[in-house]
Design a protein around this motif. Structure first.
Motif, PDB file in Angstrom:
ATOM      1  N   ILE A 122      -7.931   2.137 -11.249  1.00 14.63           N
ATOM      2  CA  ILE A 122      -6.625   1.658 -10.765  1.00 14.63           C
ATOM      3  C   ILE A 122      -6.437   1.909  -9.273  1.00 14.63           C
ATOM      4  N   GLY A 123      -6.894   3.041  -8.774  1.00 20.58           N
ATOM      5  CA  GLY A 123      -6.767   3.343  -7.342  1.00 20.58           C
ATOM      6  C   GLY A 123      -5.320   3.410  -6.892  1.00 20.58           C
ATOM      7  N   ASP A 124      -5.048   2.894  -5.699  1.00 24.34           N
ATOM      8  CA  ASP A 124      -3.759   3.090  -5.051  1.00 24.34           C
ATOM      9  C   ASP A 124      -2.734   2.025  -5.483  1.00 24.34           C
ATOM     10  N   ALA A 125      -2.406   1.999  -6.747  1.00 28.95           N
ATOM     11  CA  ALA A 125      -1.449   0.995  -7.245  1.00 28.95           C
ATOM     12  C   ALA A 125      -0.584   1.643  -8.320  1.00 28.95           C
ATOM     13  N   PRO A 126       0.658   1.141  -8.472  1.00 25.09           N
ATOM     14  CA  PRO A 126       1.468   1.669  -9.583  1.00 25.09           C
ATOM     15  C   PRO A 126       0.881   1.195 -10.913  1.00 25.09           C
ATOM     16  N   PHE A 127       1.169   1.898 -11.973  1.00 26.64           N
ATOM     17  CA  PHE A 127       0.588   1.527 -13.266  1.00 26.64           C
ATOM     18  C   PHE A 127       1.520   1.913 -14.415  1.00 26.64           C
ATOM     19  N   ALA A 128       1.323   1.234 -15.535  1.00 28.27           N
ATOM     20  CA  ALA A 128       2.083   1.564 -16.747  1.00 28.27           C
ATOM     21  C   ALA A 128       1.211   2.439 -17.637  1.00 28.27           C
TER      22      ALA A 128
END
Ligand code: UTP
Length: 297
Positions: A122-128
């Motif tokens: 996922i790295g530098d991103a928002p996630f659910a």
């Protein structure tokens, strides 16, 4: 406006001890609710909310979960030859739900550790995050459970967790959130403290953390720094309490019905609710329930 939420993590690497012996060789997330594995309902919830990529955190039973969401050549070929068109289409649809990557959590060190395993993808991103044994039923025309949290994240830029009010005597089984209800929207909650499974006698809130989260990438660093907590596990709740202190955190009371399919009674409830929602099963299920109740009298 915060970046949109394209990734979802679904951890399915727990031991499922509450469901032994069924979970000796089968993950609890693959146990069926009527005729569909629990996990498939959750994967469908995520994709229907606009998620573009799911990361499954797998444990020791990797094979059957991957097979379920993959093409099944032999089965499809046989169904085609037998002209079972509806079954064939249903089976094909599962493999086309969307991209799913799986990573192995090498030891069940806790939910926080499981979620952290998704960082390289996922790295530098928002996630659910959607827990693999928590089901949300929402009305057909309404946003799904995780969709409601995504909307709240995109509106506020703050991390969101699903909350549910439970009897105070039950809160020791959950992550517990203190704070206050938003002035304008009674479904939103401003969290001021999060505690994993508060011991009996120390309860300060009836708001329990339940199975759905939308988190900013800052949580990766906080998870890295989280020490082993309750039950000897790395707890997601502990990292989220640190997130709350640093940049705030909100709770959402999802408009829908949540059922814990990882619990025996919850699993039975999920099956009954699903059966009652199906036109081909409803009347048979009602008759069966009436007969069983009459037998008890
Ligand atoms: P639970 O605590 O409900 O799962 O974790 P469990 O440990 O499998 O259950 P019991 O209590 O022994 O019956 C919530 C979710 O987090 C996953 C589980 O698979 C479940 O979907 N999980 C938990 C992991 O992926 N890794 C872990 O180390 C712990």
């Amino acid at each position: 406006m915060p970046p949109s939420v394209k990734f979802a993590v679904i951890p399915v690497a727990g031991l499922g001890t509450r469901f032994l012996p069924a979970t000796k060789a089968v993950p609890k997330e693959m146990l069926p609710i009527v005729d569909k594995p629990t996990l498939q309902y959750i994967v469908e919830e995520a994709f229907s909310a606009g998620i573009e990529h799911i990361v499954l955190i797998q444990g020791r039973y990797k094979g059957c979960i991957e097979d379920h969401f993959d093409t099944s050549y032999e089965l499809e070929d046989t169904l085609e030859k037998r002209n079972k068109t509806a079954d064939l289409e249903m089976v094909r649809k599962i493999a086309r739900l969307g991209p799913i990557t799986s990573i192995r959590q090498k030891a069940p060190l806790g939910l926080g550790h499981a979620v952290l395993c998704a960082r390289p993808i996922i790295g530098d991103a928002p996630f659910a995050v959607l827990l693999g044994d928590d089901l949300y039923r929402t009305e057909a025309n309404k946003r799904s459970g995780i969709g409601q949290l995504i909307d709240a994240f995109e509106a506020t830029g703050k991390g969101q967790i699903a909350l549910m009010q439970v009897p105070l005597s039950e809160i020791h089984k959950y992550g517990a959130a203190e704070g206050k209800v938003d002035d304008k929207n009674e479904r939103l909650f401003h969290i001021s403290d999060l505690v994993e499974k508060p011991p009996k006698g120390t309860e300060k809130t009836d708001r329990a953390v339940v199975g759905r989260y939308v988190l900013p990438p800052r949580v990766w660093g906080l998870l890295e720094a989280t020490k082993v907590g309750k039950g000897g596990e790395i707890q997601l709740t502990d990292a989220l309490d640190a997130l709350q202190k640093e940049q705030g955190l909100m709770g959402v009371t999802v408009d829908g019905k949540r059922v814990d399919a990882g619990d025996k009674l919850g699993f039975l409830e999920a099956n009954l609710r699903e059966a009652l929602s199906r036109t081909d099963l409803k009347s048979g299920t009602v008759t069966l329930m009436q007969e069983l109740l009459a037998e008890l009298k």
